[in-house]
Motif scaffolding. Sequence first.
Motif, PDB file in Angstrom:
ATOM      1  N   ALA A 169       7.635   4.715   2.594  1.00 50.68           N
ATOM      2  CA  ALA A 169       6.950   5.191   3.793  1.00 50.68           C
ATOM      3  C   ALA A 169       7.458   4.525   5.070  1.00 50.68           C
ATOM      4  O   ALA A 169       7.692   5.186   6.075  1.00 50.68           O
ATOM      5  N   ARG A 170       7.636   3.216   5.023  1.00 47.91           N
ATOM      6  CA  ARG A 170       7.982   2.483   6.236  1.00 47.91           C
ATOM      7  C   ARG A 170       9.443   2.086   6.324  1.00 47.91           C
ATOM      8  O   ARG A 170       9.882   1.577   7.336  1.00 47.91           O
ATOM      9  N   GLN A 174       0.824  -1.217   0.000  1.00 47.72           N
ATOM     10  CA  GLN A 174       0.000   0.000   0.000  1.00 47.72           C
ATOM     11  C   GLN A 174       0.859   1.269   0.000  1.00 47.72           C
ATOM     12  O   GLN A 174       0.344   2.359   0.187  1.00 47.72           O
ATOM     13  N   ASN A 175       2.161   1.103  -0.218  1.00 47.39           N
ATOM     14  CA  ASN A 175       3.077   2.251  -0.181  1.00 47.39           C
ATOM     15  C   ASN A 175       3.902   2.351  -1.455  1.00 47.39           C
ATOM     16  O   ASN A 175       4.068   1.368  -2.175  1.00 47.39           O
ATOM     17  N   LEU A 176       4.450   3.535  -1.690  1.00 47.26           N
ATOM     18  CA  LEU A 176       5.379   3.752  -2.795  1.00 47.26           C
ATOM     19  C   LEU A 176       6.657   2.968  -2.516  1.00 47.26           C
ATOM     20  O   LEU A 176       7.158   2.957  -1.392  1.00 47.26           O
ATOM     21  N   VAL A 177       7.184   2.300  -3.553  1.00 42.37           N
ATOM     22  CA  VAL A 177       8.421   1.524  -3.410  1.00 42.37           C
ATOM     23  C   VAL A 177       9.431   2.012  -4.443  1.00 42.37           C
ATOM     24  O   VAL A 177       9.086   2.231  -5.609  1.00 42.37           O
ATOM     25  N   GLY A 178      10.681   2.208  -4.019  1.00 42.51           N
ATOM     26  CA  GLY A 178      11.782   2.545  -4.917  1.00 42.51           C
ATOM     27  C   GLY A 178      12.534   1.271  -5.265  1.00 42.51           C
ATOM     28  O   GLY A 178      12.854   0.475  -4.380  1.00 42.51           O
ATOM     29  N   ALA A 221       1.812   2.115  -5.067  1.00 41.30           N
ATOM     30  CA  ALA A 221       1.068   0.977  -4.533  1.00 41.30           C
ATOM     31  C   ALA A 221       0.179   0.356  -5.601  1.00 41.30           C
ATOM     32  O   ALA A 221      -0.423   1.061  -6.411  1.00 41.30           O
ATOM     33  N   SER A 222       0.141  -0.958  -5.611  1.00 41.87           N
ATOM     34  CA  SER A 222      -0.750  -1.733  -6.491  1.00 41.87           C
ATOM     35  C   SER A 222      -0.551  -1.458  -7.977  1.00 41.87           C
ATOM     36  O   SER A 222      -1.506  -1.517  -8.750  1.00 41.87           O
ATOM     37  N   LEU A 238       6.315  -7.749  -5.292  1.00 40.44           N
ATOM     38  CA  LEU A 238       6.704  -7.320  -3.946  1.00 40.44           C
ATOM     39  C   LEU A 238       5.453  -7.282  -3.081  1.00 40.44           C
ATOM     40  O   LEU A 238       4.433  -6.731  -3.493  1.00 40.44           O
ATOM     41  N   SER A 239       5.547  -7.852  -1.887  1.00 45.87           N
ATOM     42  CA  SER A 239       4.386  -7.840  -0.993  1.00 45.87           C
ATOM     43  C   SER A 239       4.828  -7.703   0.442  1.00 45.87           C
ATOM     44  O   SER A 239       5.990  -7.883   0.777  1.00 45.87           O
TER      45      SER A 239
END
Length: 136
Positions: free
Chosen positions: A74-75, A25-29, A50-51, A125-126
């Motif tokens: 984000a995390r 549910q977050n942006l991933v680089g 996300a998604s 990615l999950s």
Amino acid sequence: MVAVGVPLFAAGAAHADFRVCNGTQNLVGVAIGYRAAEGWTTEGWWQVPASTCATLIEGELQSRYYYLYAEDAARGGRWAGNVNMCVAENEFKIVGVNDCFARGFQRMGFKEYDTGRQGGWMVQLSDAPGTQEGQN
């Protein structure tokens, strides 16, 4: 965090790309590493919302092995491995995997994906716990 790699098969037109899909549910680089004519090369950063999915390499894959590193914006979670390659803070294409710090880069552990010489490959990615890998 789990990253699963699977070959891409499609009825009709086949996708011959290396793609990364973000099931969080977050942006991933994302950064990718591969063997090129000029030597080991790393490229990044693809920002994958996300998604959604992003194509990192377009067209028929030329190598058997590809390497991936990703961070949750984000995390701060990471999808990483034990193959050290160079990355930079901003957009980059780096030739060579040695002396990362001396050349002004950072070193991160990339995860290896054996595509088995498939023409296309997708990594999902999950956030799901566990370390299961997709089977060819």
